[in-house]
Design an enzyme around this catalytic site. Structure first.
Site, PDB file in Angstrom:
ATOM      1  N   HIS A 224       8.433  -2.486  -5.202  1.00  0.00           N
ATOM      2  CA  HIS A 224       8.338  -3.936  -5.136  1.00  0.00           C
ATOM      3  C   HIS A 224       9.257  -4.435  -4.042  1.00  0.00           C
ATOM      4  O   HIS A 224      10.324  -3.878  -3.835  1.00  0.00           O
ATOM      5  CB  HIS A 224       8.733  -4.575  -6.480  1.00  0.00           C
TER       6      HIS A 224
ATOM      7  N   ASP B 193       1.938  -4.353 -12.212  1.00  0.00           N
ATOM      8  CA  ASP B 193       0.543  -3.907 -12.197  1.00  0.00           C
ATOM      9  C   ASP B 193       0.348  -2.493 -12.710  1.00  0.00           C
ATOM     10  O   ASP B 193      -0.787  -2.035 -12.834  1.00  0.00           O
ATOM     11  CB  ASP B 193      -0.011  -4.005 -10.765  1.00  0.00           C
TER      12      ASP B 193
HETATM   13  N1  CMC Z   1       4.446   5.042  -3.078  1.00  0.00           N
HETATM   14  C1  CMC Z   1       5.102   5.827  -2.198  1.00  0.00           C
HETATM   15  N2  CMC Z   1       6.048   5.391  -1.354  1.00  0.00           N
HETATM   16  C2  CMC Z   1       6.346   4.078  -1.389  1.00  0.00           C
HETATM   17  C3  CMC Z   1       5.724   3.193  -2.279  1.00  0.00           C
HETATM   18  C4  CMC Z   1       4.731   3.723  -3.150  1.00  0.00           C
HETATM   19  N3  CMC Z   1       4.097   2.924  -4.011  1.00  0.00           N
HETATM   20  N4  CMC Z   1       6.206   1.951  -2.109  1.00  0.00           N
HETATM   21  C5  CMC Z   1       7.128   2.035  -1.141  1.00  0.00           C
HETATM   22  N5  CMC Z   1       7.220   3.331  -0.702  1.00  0.00           N
HETATM   23  C6  CMC Z   1       8.158   3.847   0.305  1.00  0.00           C
HETATM   24  C7  CMC Z   1       7.739   3.459   1.704  1.00  0.00           C
HETATM   25  O1  CMC Z   1       6.902   4.475   2.269  1.00  0.00           O
HETATM   26  C8  CMC Z   1       9.073   3.350   2.403  1.00  0.00           C
HETATM   27  O2  CMC Z   1       9.547   4.660   2.649  1.00  0.00           O
HETATM   28  P1  CMC Z   1      10.463   4.969   3.961  1.00  0.00           P
HETATM   29  O3  CMC Z   1      11.686   4.110   3.797  1.00  0.00           O
HETATM   30  O4  CMC Z   1      10.695   6.406   3.895  1.00  0.00           O
HETATM   31  O5  CMC Z   1       9.613   4.542   5.129  1.00  0.00           O
HETATM   32  C9  CMC Z   1       9.983   2.750   1.331  1.00  0.00           C
HETATM   33  O6  CMC Z   1       9.407   3.175   0.078  1.00  0.00           O
HETATM   34  C10 CMC Z   1      10.065   1.209   1.344  1.00  0.00           C
HETATM   35  O7  CMC Z   1       8.736   0.711   1.258  1.00  0.00           O
HETATM   36  P2  CMC Z   1       8.202  -0.556   2.050  1.00  0.00           P
HETATM   37  O8  CMC Z   1       6.718  -0.425   2.197  1.00  0.00           O
HETATM   38  O9  CMC Z   1       9.018  -0.761   3.294  1.00  0.00           O
HETATM   39  O10 CMC Z   1       8.568  -1.721   1.033  1.00  0.00           O
HETATM   40  P3  CMC Z   1       7.951  -3.166   1.011  1.00  0.00           P
HETATM   41  O11 CMC Z   1       8.942  -4.021   0.355  1.00  0.00           O
HETATM   42  O12 CMC Z   1       7.480  -3.571   2.378  1.00  0.00           O
HETATM   43  O13 CMC Z   1       6.627  -3.008   0.109  1.00  0.00           O
HETATM   44  C11 CMC Z   1       5.202  -2.845  -1.784  1.00  0.00           C
HETATM   45  C12 CMC Z   1       6.566  -3.315  -1.243  1.00  0.00           C
HETATM   46  C13 CMC Z   1       5.015  -3.409  -3.186  1.00  0.00           C
HETATM   47  C14 CMC Z   1       4.079  -3.416  -0.894  1.00  0.00           C
HETATM   48  C15 CMC Z   1       5.153  -1.304  -1.785  1.00  0.00           C
HETATM   49  O14 CMC Z   1       6.147  -0.781  -2.642  1.00  0.00           O
HETATM   50  C16 CMC Z   1       3.781  -0.760  -2.199  1.00  0.00           C
HETATM   51  O15 CMC Z   1       2.902  -0.598  -1.365  1.00  0.00           O
HETATM   52  N6  CMC Z   1       3.577  -0.460  -3.524  1.00  0.00           N
HETATM   53  C17 CMC Z   1       2.273  -0.058  -4.012  1.00  0.00           C
HETATM   54  C18 CMC Z   1       1.367  -1.271  -4.183  1.00  0.00           C
HETATM   55  C19 CMC Z   1       1.733  -2.086  -5.389  1.00  0.00           C
HETATM   56  O16 CMC Z   1       1.917  -1.576  -6.491  1.00  0.00           O
HETATM   57  N7  CMC Z   1       1.770  -3.422  -5.206  1.00  0.00           N
HETATM   58  C20 CMC Z   1       1.997  -4.365  -6.310  1.00  0.00           C
HETATM   59  C21 CMC Z   1       3.274  -5.126  -6.177  1.00  0.00           C
HETATM   60  S1  CMC Z   1       3.677  -5.998  -7.696  1.00  0.00           S
HETATM   61  C22 CMC Z   1       2.444  -7.177  -7.875  1.00  0.00           C
HETATM   62  C23 CMC Z   1       2.691  -8.345  -7.004  1.00  0.00           C
HETATM   63  O17 CMC Z   1       3.396  -9.261  -7.436  1.00  0.00           O
HETATM   64  O18 CMC Z   1       2.196  -8.343  -5.874  1.00  0.00           O
END
Ligand code: CMC
Length: 429
Positions: free
Chosen positions: A308, A365
Site C-alpha cells: 500500500h 482488497d
Molecule cells: N508484490 C510484489 N512486490 C511489490 C508489491 C506486490 N504487491 N507491491 C510493491 N512491491 C515492491 C515494488 O516492486 C517495489 O520494490 P523495489 O523497491 O525493489 O523496486 C517496492 O515494493 C515498493 O513498491 P512501489 O510500487 O514503489 O509502491 P507504491 O506505493 O508505488 O505502490 C501499490 C503501492 C499498492 C500500487 C503496490 O503495492 C501494488 O501494486 N500492490 C498490488 C496491487 C494492490 O493490491 N492494490 C490495492 C491497494 S489497496 C486498495 C486501494 O485503496 O486502492
C-alpha cells in the site's frame, strides 16, 4: 520546532511557512515557491510527498495503521455504525440524529429511480462489457437526464444533488449486475433499509414471490461498504477532486473517479486478487511458485492485495476484513479452498524478507473478494461494490473541495523533450 522551512538554491535562502494538521502532521507550504525563486518547482511523480489539499474528512496514519472518519475509528464504525449514517458523517461532518438520518434516508428514497431511457443505454452495451465501464458510463449519462448544474453556494441544491446520486447509484450498480446475468431489471423496495434494498435489487429472482433477507449478508455488506467509504487522497478520490475543481458537475466527477478506481493497482485489485488465487488453485496450489514470481524483478507479476502506498505496518481495514471473511463464510456454511490459499500466501509473505523489508502487508482488497464471492457476487462486480462503498467518500471530498473554493487542479511538469528545432517539409527530410 521552528515554524519556518528554509530552502537554499544556488546559495540563496528562501523561507516557507510550516503548517500543522490537527494530528500534528507537518507540511511545508510552498504555494509561493515558484514566484519567490523565479520558476523553481517541486518534482514528485505519484505525489508520494505532496499534499494536494487540506481536508477535515479522513485521518490516516500509515505507520501506526490508524484510519478515522471525522475522528471516529474505523474499527468502531465497522462494528457499531451502519453504512448510511457513516455516509452522512463523511459528507456532512457529524453523526446524524435519528430524525436527521430518517429524513436523509427518505430523501434518498425519493430519488431511487432512474429515467427509463437509462435502460436503453444499458441495453446497448455488449455482454462482454466490464461492469466498471458500464457503471462509469451510466453515472456520466445521469448528467444528461439531470442537466442543470448545481449551485454550490446553495446548501439546498448541494443536498439535493447528494441525495439524488445516493438514490440512483445503487440502481445503476444492481442493474449492471442484473443485465450481465440476464435478469430483468428491478427497482427495489422502498420499505427496506439502504443496504437491504441494494441486496434485494441485486439478487431478487423473477420467479421469487418474496425475497428473504439474509442478515449475515446484510451485515457483511454493511461492514464492507463502511470499510471502503473513504480513504483520503487516493487515486480515485484525487481524480474526483481534480475533475470537480474545473467545476465539472458531481456526476461527471464521480464517473471519472469510477474509471480511476477500476485499475488493478487501486480498486481493481479485489478482482485481481481473486483471479490470482483462482490461478494458484488451478495450478495445483503452489503458493511458493507465485511468491517467487512476485519477487522476480524480471517478472511483471505482483502479489495482488499486498502493499500500500501509505500503510507501511498494517492496513486496519484488512484486519477487520480477514476476521469478517472467516465469520461470513462460517455463518453461510461455505468452505472455500481459496480462503486457505489466501491464508497460506499471507503467512508466507509475512515471513519473507522481500515483503518484510519493503513493508508489504495484505491490504483491504486481499480478503474482500472472498467475502463478495461467498455472497454470490460475480468476480467482475467486485470493483463495482468498492465504488458503491466509496461513493459517500467521493461525494464528501467533492463537496469539501467546492465549499473551500479550491483552485483548479493544474500540476506543473519538468520538460525533458527536444528543445526548439526547425520543421522540414516531408520531401526534404
Ligand atoms: N508484490 C510484489 N512486490 C511489490 C508489491 C506486490 N504487491 N507491491 C510493491 N512491491 C515492491 C515494488 O516492486 C517495489 O520494490 P523495489 O523497491 O525493489 O523496486 C517496492 O515494493 C515498493 O513498491 P512501489 O510500487 O514503489 O509502491 P507504491 O506505493 O508505488 O505502490 C501499490 C503501492 C499498492 C500500487 C503496490 O503495492 C501494488 O501494486 N500492490 C498490488 C496491487 C494492490 O493490491 N492494490 C490495492 C491497494 S489497496 C486498495 C486501494 O485503496 O486502492
Amino acid at each position: 520546532m521552528a515554524n519556518i522551512a528554509t530552502i537554499e538554491i544556488d546559495g540563496k535562502k528562501y523561507e516557507f511557512p510550516l503548517v500543522k494538521g490537527s494530528e500534528d502532521e507537518v507540511a511545508i507550504d510552498i504555494k509561493a515557491l515558484r514566484s519567490a525563486t523565479g520558476g523553481v518547482i517541486t518534482l514528485d511523480p505519484g505525489y508520494k510527498n505532496t499534499g494536494s489539499c487540506e481536508s477535515a474528512i479522513t485521518f490516516l496514519d500509515g505507520e501506526k495503521g490508524i484510519l478515522r472518519y471525522r475522528g471516529y475509528s474505523i474499527e468502531e464504525l465497522a462494528e457499531k455504525a451502519d453504512f448510511l449514517e457513516v455516509a452522512y458523517l463523511l459528507i456532512f461532518g457529524e453523526l446524524p440524529s435519528a430524525e436527521k438520518l430518517n429524513k436523509f434516508h427518505s430523501d434518498i428514497k425519493k430519488h431511487s429511480v432512474v429515467d427509463d431511457d437509462v435502460k436503453k443505454i444499458l441495453d446497448a452495451f455488449p455482454k462482454s462489457a466490464h461492469p466498471m465501464g458500464v457503471l462509469s458510463s451510466l453515472t456520466s449519462a445521469l448528467t444528461a437526464f439531470n442537466p442543470s448544474s448545481v449551485n454550490v453556494e446553495s446548501e439546498e441544491e448541494m443536498y439535493n444533488a447528494i441525495v439524488r446520486i445516493l438514490g440512483k447509484f445503487p440502481i445503476l450498480v444492481a442493474w449492471t449486475m442484473r443485465k450481465k446475468k440476464g435478469l430483468p431489471l428491478y427497482y427495489g423496495d422502498s420499505s427496506l433499509g439502504y443496504v437491504e434494498n441494494i441486496l434485494k435489487m441485486m439478487f431478487k429472482q423473477p420467479n421469487e414471490e418474496k425475497y428473504e433477507q439474509n442478515p449475515i449478508l446484510v451485515n457483511a455488506l454493511d461492514k464492507l461498504l463502511i470499510l471502503h467509504a473513504d480513504h483520503e487522497q487516493n487515486c480515485s478520490t484525487s481524480t474526483v477532486r481534480i475533475v470537480g475543481s474545473s467545476h465539472a458537475g458531481l456526476f461527471a466527477s464521480l464517473s471519472a473517479g469510477i474509471s480511476a478506481l477500476w485499475g488493478p493497482l487501486h480498486g481493481g485489485a479485489n478482482q485481481a486478487v481473486l483471479e490470482m488465487l483462482e490461478a494458484i488453485k488451478e495450478d495445483g496450489g503452489d503458493t511458493k511458485k507465485y511468491m517467487a514470481k512476485a519477487k522476480d524483478k524480471n517478472d511483471p507479476f505482483r502479489l495482488m492485495g499486498f502493499g500500500h502506498r501509505v500503510y507501511k505496518n498494517f492496513d486496519p481495514r484488512a484486519k477487520i476484513i480477514k476476521i469478517a471473511a472467516d465469520e461470513v463464510l462460517g455463518d453461510l456454511g461455505i468452505e472455500d479452498p481459496i480462503l486457505d490459499i489466501a491464508k497460506g500466501l499471507e503467512k508466507e509473505a509475512l515471513e519473507d524478507s522481500y515483503f518484510v523489508d519493503r513493508k508489504l502487508y495484505p491490504n483491504v482488497d486481499f480478503y474482500s473478494g472472498i467475502i463478495y464471492r461467498g455472497m454470490g457476487i460475480p468476480t467482475d462486480m467486485f470493483t463495482v461494490m468498492f465504488a458503491l462503498g466509496r461513493l459517500p467518500g467521493w461525494i464528501a471530498q467533492w463537496r469539501e473541495m467546492r465549499l473551500r473554493k479550491e483552485p483548479i487542479g493544474r500540476p506543473r511538469q519538468m520538460y525533458t523533450g527536444e528543445t526548439e528545432r526547425k520543421f522540414a517539409p516531408v520531401n526534404k527530410r
